[in-house]
Design an enzyme around this catalytic site. Structure first.
Site, PDB file in Angstrom:
ATOM      1  N   GLY A 243       0.835  -1.186   0.000  1.00 32.87           N
ATOM      2  CA  GLY A 243       0.000   0.000   0.000  1.00 32.87           C
ATOM      3  C   GLY A 243       0.873   1.239   0.000  1.00 32.87           C
ATOM      4  O   GLY A 243       2.054   1.179   0.353  1.00 32.87           O
ATOM      5  N   GLN A 248       3.192   9.956   1.315  1.00 27.58           N
ATOM      6  CA  GLN A 248       4.473   9.285   1.087  1.00 27.58           C
ATOM      7  C   GLN A 248       5.124   9.707  -0.223  1.00 27.58           C
ATOM      8  O   GLN A 248       6.301   9.425  -0.452  1.00 27.58           O
ATOM      9  CB  GLN A 248       4.278   7.760   1.090  1.00 27.58           C
ATOM     10  CG  GLN A 248       3.883   7.219   2.449  1.00 27.58           C
ATOM     11  CD  GLN A 248       3.737   5.709   2.422  1.00 27.58           C
ATOM     12  OE1 GLN A 248       2.681   5.204   2.083  1.00 27.58           O
ATOM     13  NE2 GLN A 248       4.788   4.991   2.756  1.00 27.58           N
ATOM     14  N   CYS A 287       7.022  -0.148   6.822  1.00 31.00           N
ATOM     15  CA  CYS A 287       6.494   0.964   6.026  1.00 31.00           C
ATOM     16  C   CYS A 287       7.554   1.367   5.009  1.00 31.00           C
ATOM     17  O   CYS A 287       8.727   1.474   5.354  1.00 31.00           O
ATOM     18  CB  CYS A 287       6.151   2.143   6.945  1.00 31.00           C
ATOM     19  SG  CYS A 287       5.557   3.598   6.071  1.00 31.00           S
ATOM     20  N   LEU A 288       7.127   1.602   3.766  1.00 28.21           N
ATOM     21  CA  LEU A 288       8.087   1.983   2.723  1.00 28.21           C
ATOM     22  C   LEU A 288       8.808   3.277   3.082  1.00 28.21           C
ATOM     23  O   LEU A 288       9.905   3.524   2.606  1.00 28.21           O
ATOM     24  CB  LEU A 288       7.371   2.162   1.379  1.00 28.21           C
ATOM     25  CG  LEU A 288       6.781   0.900   0.740  1.00 28.21           C
ATOM     26  CD1 LEU A 288       6.051   1.253  -0.545  1.00 28.21           C
ATOM     27  CD2 LEU A 288       7.869  -0.123   0.474  1.00 28.21           C
ATOM     28  N   HIS A 329      -3.287   1.025   8.421  1.00 24.83           N
ATOM     29  CA  HIS A 329      -1.946   1.611   8.279  1.00 24.83           C
ATOM     30  C   HIS A 329      -1.996   2.808   7.319  1.00 24.83           C
ATOM     31  O   HIS A 329      -1.456   3.873   7.618  1.00 24.83           O
ATOM     32  CB  HIS A 329      -0.975   0.523   7.766  1.00 24.83           C
ATOM     33  CG  HIS A 329       0.418   0.995   7.516  1.00 24.83           C
ATOM     34  ND1 HIS A 329       1.489   0.624   8.311  1.00 24.83           N
ATOM     35  CD2 HIS A 329       0.939   1.820   6.579  1.00 24.83           C
ATOM     36  CE1 HIS A 329       2.594   1.186   7.853  1.00 24.83           C
ATOM     37  NE2 HIS A 329       2.291   1.929   6.805  1.00 24.83           N
ATOM     38  N   GLU A 330      -2.664   2.624   6.170  1.00 28.57           N
ATOM     39  CA  GLU A 330      -2.733   3.713   5.181  1.00 28.57           C
ATOM     40  C   GLU A 330      -3.612   4.862   5.685  1.00 28.57           C
ATOM     41  O   GLU A 330      -3.295   6.026   5.452  1.00 28.57           O
ATOM     42  CB  GLU A 330      -3.245   3.200   3.829  1.00 28.57           C
ATOM     43  CG  GLU A 330      -2.422   2.064   3.209  1.00 28.57           C
ATOM     44  CD  GLU A 330      -0.935   2.330   3.130  1.00 28.57           C
ATOM     45  OE1 GLU A 330      -0.531   3.502   3.054  1.00 28.57           O
ATOM     46  OE2 GLU A 330      -0.157   1.352   3.166  1.00 28.57           O
ATOM     47  N   HIS A 333      -1.618   7.043   7.796  1.00 28.81           N
ATOM     48  CA  HIS A 333      -0.773   7.956   7.013  1.00 28.81           C
ATOM     49  C   HIS A 333      -1.524   9.256   6.709  1.00 28.81           C
ATOM     50  O   HIS A 333      -0.943  10.334   6.731  1.00 28.81           O
ATOM     51  CB  HIS A 333      -0.377   7.310   5.686  1.00 28.81           C
ATOM     52  CG  HIS A 333       0.889   6.505   5.742  1.00 28.81           C
ATOM     53  ND1 HIS A 333       2.093   7.043   6.141  1.00 28.81           N
ATOM     54  CD2 HIS A 333       1.158   5.214   5.436  1.00 28.81           C
ATOM     55  CE1 HIS A 333       3.038   6.115   6.081  1.00 28.81           C
ATOM     56  NE2 HIS A 333       2.499   4.985   5.665  1.00 28.81           N
TER      57      HIS A 333
HETATM   58 NI    NI Z   1       3.431   3.111   5.454  1.00 33.52          NI
END
Ligand code: NI
Length: 368
Positions: A243, A248, A287-288, A329-330, A333
């Site tokens: 995701g 991000q 997380c990226l 999680h998203e 963000h």
């Molecule tokens: Ni993340």
């Protein structure tokens, strides 16, 4: 592990919520620790050197802070809260570019001399005058702190592609047998995934920590929202994530893409949680934007939400299991919350497989 550059295009620069269009906040020496200031400075220099640039402003790595780094005749310069005190008397016109908009250049008129005040890493007052290319570079970085970019000031007709972007446009024009119209890379939106080292997760000026604004589909130009979603999926797949949320990629928008390979790809647009199960499950998450680390996070196993189509039509959606975790999680963000804030503390973070293997490799006899 360092900070990554925002990537955008001329069109991307006009998207609402772009961190490059925000007025940056002053660096507050009472709020940021010495270690955070050091990590911030290190991250800015690393991003500048890695990108092959001669200057960089903090918003270019998603940090909405008044901090810049530059190179003045091979000497590194670091400035917190820089202020212009005098310019001129003369001006010069020269070509400029920005690491965030690779392949674009344009002619900008700048003062040939500027005088600045700023604070150094220890918070001490500094003042100096700069001439020549340093005056140009610093003027260019300063305006980024107020949400302006060189293409705003460039003579419109001077804005053009260079390097591989120009060759790609020329090749395409040749194949299509007509000149390329837009001075813009072939893809509408160039996006890159912003990163934060765990030590900077607490810095609230990062676009990753700023609550995002609602998406108003009618405010987007035709197809732009669709192209943005497509570009976000591309970054997610390239980075092998499950995701990706708009902050991000430097956009403060309530928009996220999800594809965990276990169901249909999903776009979250202005999602609202309606019901959350009481049952929680604790599973290791990453997380990226915080590469190399993981931590166990407790999440609801089932949630019901109100989501919207790209046209803005609301609908209800219930998700459970792994997908419920990703959605939470998203959604976090979009509220400026990163998963380390859902853990017991920084000590909960552990190196992920790649990070642990890298440390083992460095410790092995064959690597030393
Ligand atoms: Ni993340």
């Amino acid at each position: 592990m360092s900070l990554a550059l925002v990537r955008t295009s001329l069109r991307g620069l006009k998207l609402p919520g772009n961190v490059l269009r925000r007025t940056a906040a002053p660096v507050d020496f009472d709020v940021l620790s010495d270690e955070q200031l050091r990590q911030l400075a290190l991250g800015l220099f690393t991003a500048m050197y890695r990108g092959g640039g001669i200057g960089l402003a903090a918003p270019m790595v998603g940090m909405s802070l008044r901090a810049i780094v530059a190179v003045d005749e091979a000497r590194p310069v670091l400035m917190f809260n820089p202020e212009l005190v005098a310019t001129g008397p003369g001006t010069t016109i020269g070509y400029e570019a920005n690491l965030c908009m690779p392949g674009l250049t344009g002619e900008v008129e700048r003062p040939d001399r500027i005088e600045l005040t700023w604070l150094n890493l220890r918070g001490e007052d500094r003042q100096a005058a700069f001439t020549g290319s340093a005056a140009r570079t610093l003027s260019h970085e300063l305006e980024l702190l107020d949400g302006r970019i060189f293409t705003d000031l460039a003579q419109p007709r001077s804005v053009k592609l260079f390097g591989s972007a120009q060759r790609a446009a020329a090749a395409t024009a040749h194949v299509l047998d007509k000149p390329a119209k837009l001075p813009e890379p072939a893809d509408h939106f160039r996006l890159s995934c912003l990163t934060l080292p765990p030590s900077l997760v607490g810095v609230e000026s990062s676009v990753l920590r700023i609550p995002s604004r609602k998406v108003v589909p009618s405010k987007f130009k035709r197809h732009d929202l669709r192209h943005l979603v497509e570009a976000m999926f591309r970054v997610q797949y390239e980075q092998r994530g499950v995701g990706l949320a708009a902050p991000q990629v430097g956009l403060s928008l309530r928009l996220a893409v999800i594809d965990d390979g276990r169901g249909e790809p999903l776009v979250l647009l202005n999602p609202e949680q309606l019901e959350v199960s009481e049952e929680l499950e604790e599973i290791s998450e990453g997380c990226l934007s915080i590469p190399g680390w993981r931590a166990p996070v407790a999440r609801a196993t089932k949630i019901k939400l109100r989501n919207h189509t790209l046209a803005g039509t609301p609908y209800e959606l219930t998700v459970d299991g792994h997908r419920a975790r990703i959605v939470q999680h998203e959604s976090d963000h979009l509220d400026g919350i990163l998963y380390p804030q859902r853990t017991a503390g920084p000590e909960a973070l552990v190196r992920d497989d790649a990070g642990a293997l890298a440390e083992q490799a460095l410790d092995s006899p064959s690597a030393s």
